[in-house]
Design a protein around this motif. Structure first.
Motif, PDB file in Angstrom:
ATOM      1  N   GLU A   1     -22.777  76.572  26.104  1.00 31.38           N
ATOM      2  CA  GLU A   1     -22.563  77.312  24.859  1.00 31.38           C
ATOM      3  C   GLU A   1     -22.796  76.418  23.647  1.00 31.38           C
ATOM      4  O   GLU A   1     -23.385  76.846  22.637  1.00 31.38           O
ATOM      5  N   ARG A   2     -22.330  75.172  23.745  1.00 27.83           N
ATOM      6  CA  ARG A   2     -22.549  74.236  22.641  1.00 27.83           C
ATOM      7  C   ARG A   2     -24.035  73.947  22.443  1.00 27.83           C
ATOM      8  O   ARG A   2     -24.509  73.825  21.312  1.00 27.83           O
ATOM      9  N   LEU A   3     -24.769  73.844  23.534  1.00 28.56           N
ATOM     10  CA  LEU A   3     -26.216  73.635  23.434  1.00 28.56           C
ATOM     11  C   LEU A   3     -26.891  74.812  22.735  1.00 28.56           C
ATOM     12  O   LEU A   3     -27.813  74.633  21.929  1.00 28.56           O
ATOM     13  N   GLU A   4     -26.439  76.003  23.047  1.00 26.40           N
ATOM     14  CA  GLU A   4     -27.068  77.202  22.490  1.00 26.40           C
ATOM     15  C   GLU A   4     -26.797  77.355  21.002  1.00 26.40           C
ATOM     16  O   GLU A   4     -27.657  77.825  20.246  1.00 26.40           O
ATOM     17  N   THR A   5     -25.610  76.966  20.571  1.00 32.68           N
ATOM     18  CA  THR A   5     -25.273  77.081  19.143  1.00 32.68           C
ATOM     19  C   THR A   5     -25.719  75.860  18.350  1.00 32.68           C
ATOM     20  O   THR A   5     -25.770  75.917  17.112  1.00 32.68           O
ATOM     21  N   GLY A   6     -26.028  74.772  19.048  1.00 30.39           N
ATOM     22  CA  GLY A   6     -26.535  73.573  18.394  1.00 30.39           C
ATOM     23  C   GLY A   6     -25.551  72.422  18.422  1.00 30.39           C
ATOM     24  O   GLY A   6     -24.489  72.493  17.809  1.00 30.39           O
ATOM     25  N   THR A   7     -25.897  71.388  19.163  1.00 31.88           N
ATOM     26  CA  THR A   7     -25.107  70.158  19.166  1.00 31.88           C
ATOM     27  C   THR A   7     -26.073  68.986  19.144  1.00 31.88           C
ATOM     28  O   THR A   7     -27.277  69.144  19.387  1.00 31.88           O
ATOM     29  N   TRP A   8     -25.556  67.775  18.907  1.00 28.48           N
ATOM     30  CA  TRP A   8     -26.432  66.657  18.590  1.00 28.48           C
ATOM     31  C   TRP A   8     -26.655  65.732  19.784  1.00 28.48           C
ATOM     32  O   TRP A   8     -25.927  65.764  20.782  1.00 28.48           O
ATOM     33  N   PHE A   9     -27.687  64.921  19.643  1.00 26.75           N
ATOM     34  CA  PHE A   9     -28.200  64.087  20.721  1.00 26.75           C
ATOM     35  C   PHE A   9     -27.122  63.197  21.326  1.00 26.75           C
ATOM     36  O   PHE A   9     -27.040  63.052  22.554  1.00 26.75           O
ATOM     37  N   GLY A  10     -26.274  62.592  20.500  1.00 24.95           N
ATOM     38  CA  GLY A  10     -25.247  61.700  21.028  1.00 24.95           C
ATOM     39  C   GLY A  10     -24.271  62.429  21.931  1.00 24.95           C
ATOM     40  O   GLY A  10     -23.891  61.927  22.994  1.00 24.95           O
ATOM     41  N   HIS A  11     -23.847  63.619  21.519  1.00 32.61           N
ATOM     42  CA  HIS A  11     -22.933  64.426  22.321  1.00 32.61           C
ATOM     43  C   HIS A  11     -23.581  64.822  23.644  1.00 32.61           C
ATOM     44  O   HIS A  11     -22.938  64.793  24.700  1.00 32.61           O
ATOM     45  N   ILE A  12     -24.853  65.161  23.609  1.00 35.97           N
ATOM     46  CA  ILE A  12     -25.568  65.523  24.838  1.00 35.97           C
ATOM     47  C   ILE A  12     -25.652  64.320  25.767  1.00 35.97           C
ATOM     48  O   ILE A  12     -25.434  64.433  26.982  1.00 35.97           O
ATOM     49  N   ALA A  13     -25.949  63.143  25.211  1.00 38.23           N
ATOM     50  CA  ALA A  13     -26.032  61.927  26.026  1.00 38.23           C
ATOM     51  C   ALA A  13     -24.698  61.607  26.687  1.00 38.23           C
ATOM     52  O   ALA A  13     -24.658  61.120  27.827  1.00 38.23           O
ATOM     53  N   GLU A  14     -23.592  61.876  26.006  1.00 37.89           N
ATOM     54  CA  GLU A  14     -22.265  61.676  26.597  1.00 37.89           C
ATOM     55  C   GLU A  14     -22.122  62.485  27.884  1.00 37.89           C
ATOM     56  O   GLU A  14     -21.698  61.966  28.924  1.00 37.89           O
ATOM     57  N   HIS A  15     -22.483  63.766  27.820  1.00 30.85           N
ATOM     58  CA  HIS A  15     -22.349  64.626  28.996  1.00 30.85           C
ATOM     59  C   HIS A  15     -23.296  64.195  30.114  1.00 30.85           C
ATOM     60  O   HIS A  15     -22.924  64.228  31.298  1.00 30.85           O
ATOM     61  N   VAL A  16     -24.505  63.805  29.762  1.00 32.35           N
ATOM     62  CA  VAL A  16     -25.453  63.360  30.784  1.00 32.35           C
ATOM     63  C   VAL A  16     -24.957  62.085  31.458  1.00 32.35           C
ATOM     64  O   VAL A  16     -25.047  61.937  32.683  1.00 32.35           O
ATOM     65  N   ALA A  17     -24.389  61.151  30.691  1.00 34.01           N
ATOM     66  CA  ALA A  17     -23.862  59.917  31.280  1.00 34.01           C
ATOM     67  C   ALA A  17     -22.726  60.211  32.255  1.00 34.01           C
ATOM     68  O   ALA A  17     -22.631  59.605  33.330  1.00 34.01           O
ATOM     69  N   LEU A  18     -21.844  61.141  31.898  1.00 37.99           N
ATOM     70  CA  LEU A  18     -20.768  61.532  32.814  1.00 37.99           C
ATOM     71  C   LEU A  18     -21.331  62.155  34.089  1.00 37.99           C
ATOM     72  O   LEU A  18     -20.874  61.850  35.196  1.00 37.99           O
ATOM     73  N   GLU A  19     -22.314  63.018  33.937  1.00 40.43           N
ATOM     74  CA  GLU A  19     -22.896  63.687  35.104  1.00 40.43           C
ATOM     75  C   GLU A  19     -23.612  62.689  36.014  1.00 40.43           C
ATOM     76  O   GLU A  19     -23.494  62.764  37.245  1.00 40.43           O
ATOM     77  N   LEU A  20     -24.343  61.747  35.439  1.00 40.49           N
ATOM     78  CA  LEU A  20     -25.028  60.737  36.250  1.00 40.49           C
ATOM     79  C   LEU A  20     -24.032  59.892  37.030  1.00 40.49           C
ATOM     80  O   LEU A  20     -24.255  59.574  38.203  1.00 40.49           O
ATOM     81  N   GLN A  21     -22.940  59.504  36.384  1.00 39.26           N
ATOM     82  CA  GLN A  21     -21.906  58.747  37.102  1.00 39.26           C
ATOM     83  C   GLN A  21     -21.330  59.554  38.258  1.00 39.26           C
ATOM     84  O   GLN A  21     -21.141  59.028  39.366  1.00 39.26           O
ATOM     85  N   SER A  22     -21.040  60.820  38.018  1.00 37.17           N
ATOM     86  CA  SER A  22     -20.469  61.664  39.065  1.00 37.17           C
ATOM     87  C   SER A  22     -21.425  61.815  40.235  1.00 37.17           C
ATOM     88  O   SER A  22     -21.017  61.734  41.402  1.00 37.17           O
ATOM     89  N   LEU A  23     -22.697  62.017  39.950  1.00 37.44           N
ATOM     90  CA  LEU A  23     -23.693  62.120  41.014  1.00 37.44           C
ATOM     91  C   LEU A  23     -23.827  60.818  41.792  1.00 37.44           C
ATOM     92  O   LEU A  23     -24.178  60.830  42.977  1.00 37.44           O
ATOM     93  N   ALA A  24     -23.514  59.694  41.129  1.00 38.86           N
ATOM     94  CA  ALA A  24     -23.615  58.383  41.772  1.00 38.86           C
ATOM     95  C   ALA A  24     -22.356  58.010  42.548  1.00 38.86           C
ATOM     96  O   ALA A  24     -22.265  56.918  43.105  1.00 38.86           O
ATOM     97  N   GLY A  25     -21.377  58.906  42.584  1.00 39.11           N
ATOM     98  CA  GLY A  25     -20.182  58.647  43.377  1.00 39.11           C
ATOM     99  C   GLY A  25     -18.985  58.163  42.602  1.00 39.11           C
ATOM    100  O   GLY A  25     -17.962  57.813  43.198  1.00 39.11           O
ATOM    101  N   ALA A  26     -19.073  58.143  41.270  1.00 36.89           N
ATOM    102  CA  ALA A  26     -17.940  57.739  40.433  1.00 36.89           C
ATOM    103  C   ALA A  26     -17.485  58.972  39.662  1.00 36.89           C
ATOM    104  O   ALA A  26     -17.982  59.253  38.568  1.00 36.89           O
ATOM    105  N   ALA A  27     -16.566  59.719  40.222  1.00 42.92           N
ATOM    106  CA  ALA A  27     -16.154  60.992  39.637  1.00 42.92           C
ATOM    107  C   ALA A  27     -15.390  60.761  38.339  1.00 42.92           C
ATOM    108  O   ALA A  27     -14.265  60.258  38.348  1.00 42.92           O
TER     109      ALA A  27
END
Length: 248
Positions: free
Chosen positions: A95-121
């Motif tokens: 929803e935040r992506l659809e209404t507009g959010t900024w690159f730094g905030h998006i990178a935060e979520h991607v970093a969390l997701e990459l860690q989780s996929l790598a086994g660090a929940a």
């Protein structure tokens, strides 16, 4: 093949880049500094890494102005669809992506997701704009392994700039974050595998990990104090320190 270069560990770990001041006219995403918080801090009770970035010209381009960007990202990292973000429910980040959010905030979520996929929940993250410095943000993510977390931020930044329309933006770092063997166009699987290698390298032994798991189930804060198995359970006068299964 070159080896990974890791960020050195100190009691309080902060590093600042020699890169010049931020500018919203730049086509670079610049990594300016980073800190590692190994205990309670002003942002969270959980251990976190903080990476300050200047997003340059992307300050004028929130996600809802970038054609195809969010769709490509969600196709490659479908787990992001379940992120709550500030909405408090699954799908909140979309929803935040659809209404507009900024690159730094998006990178935060991607970093969390990459860690989780790598086994660090991990689930906790924050992004805060830096007062008086347009386009500059503090990106904070929880970690289980600090080196893996810092590498996940690097990969989040390079992954996202590859998805931008026109691909004219680059990431500039001044040896603030761990280096990578991979190119900027690396696949998600390769990025996750590299982060996972750091998670495994820093993993605790089975007896020490059992203590950590039991403490966390009881809500007891756990801090790792060295590269081996010295742990601190709790804070203040009630804290206890253990190495493997021995109280020290």
């Amino acid at each position: 093949m070159d080896s990974l270069t890791l960020v050195p560990r100190d009691d309080i770990d902060t590093d600042v880049s020699s890169i010049g001041p931020a500018t919203t006219n730049s086509n670079e995403v610049r990594v300016l500094e980073r800190s590692i918080y190994r205990g309670p801090n002003i942002f969270s009770l959980r251990p976190m890494v903080r990476v300050r970035i200047d997003i340059g010209s992307l300050e004028t381009s929130p996600s809802n102005t970038l054609p195809g960007f969010s769709d490509r990202m969600l196709d490659l990292l479908p787990g992001l669809r379940a992120h709550h973000c500030s909405k408090g429910h699954a799908g909140g980040f979309v929803e935040r992506l659809e209404t507009g959010t900024w690159f730094g905030h998006i990178a935060e979520h991607v970093a969390l997701e990459l860690q989780s996929l790598a086994g660090a929940a991990v689930t906790r993250g924050k992004t805060r704009s830096v007062r008086g410095r347009p386009g500059t943000y503090d990106l904070l993510v929880e970690y289980r392994d600090e080196q893996a977390a810092l590498l996940s931020v690097r990969h989040a930044l390079t992954f996202l700039v590859e998805l931008l329309p026109g691909r004219t933006t680059t990431v500039r770092d001044d040896k603030i974050l761990p280096t990578t063997r991979l190119g900027t166009d690396a696949s998600v699987d390769d990025r996750v595998a590299e982060i996972a290698s750091l998670v495994r390298a820093g993993a605790l032994g089975p007896s020490t990990q059992a203590i950590v798991d039991a403490a966390r189930r009881r809500g007891i804060p756990v801090s790792r104090l060295d590269e081996q198995s010295l742990l601190q359970l709790g804070y203040g006068r009630r804290q206890r320190r253990v190495r493997a299964s021995i109280t020290v």
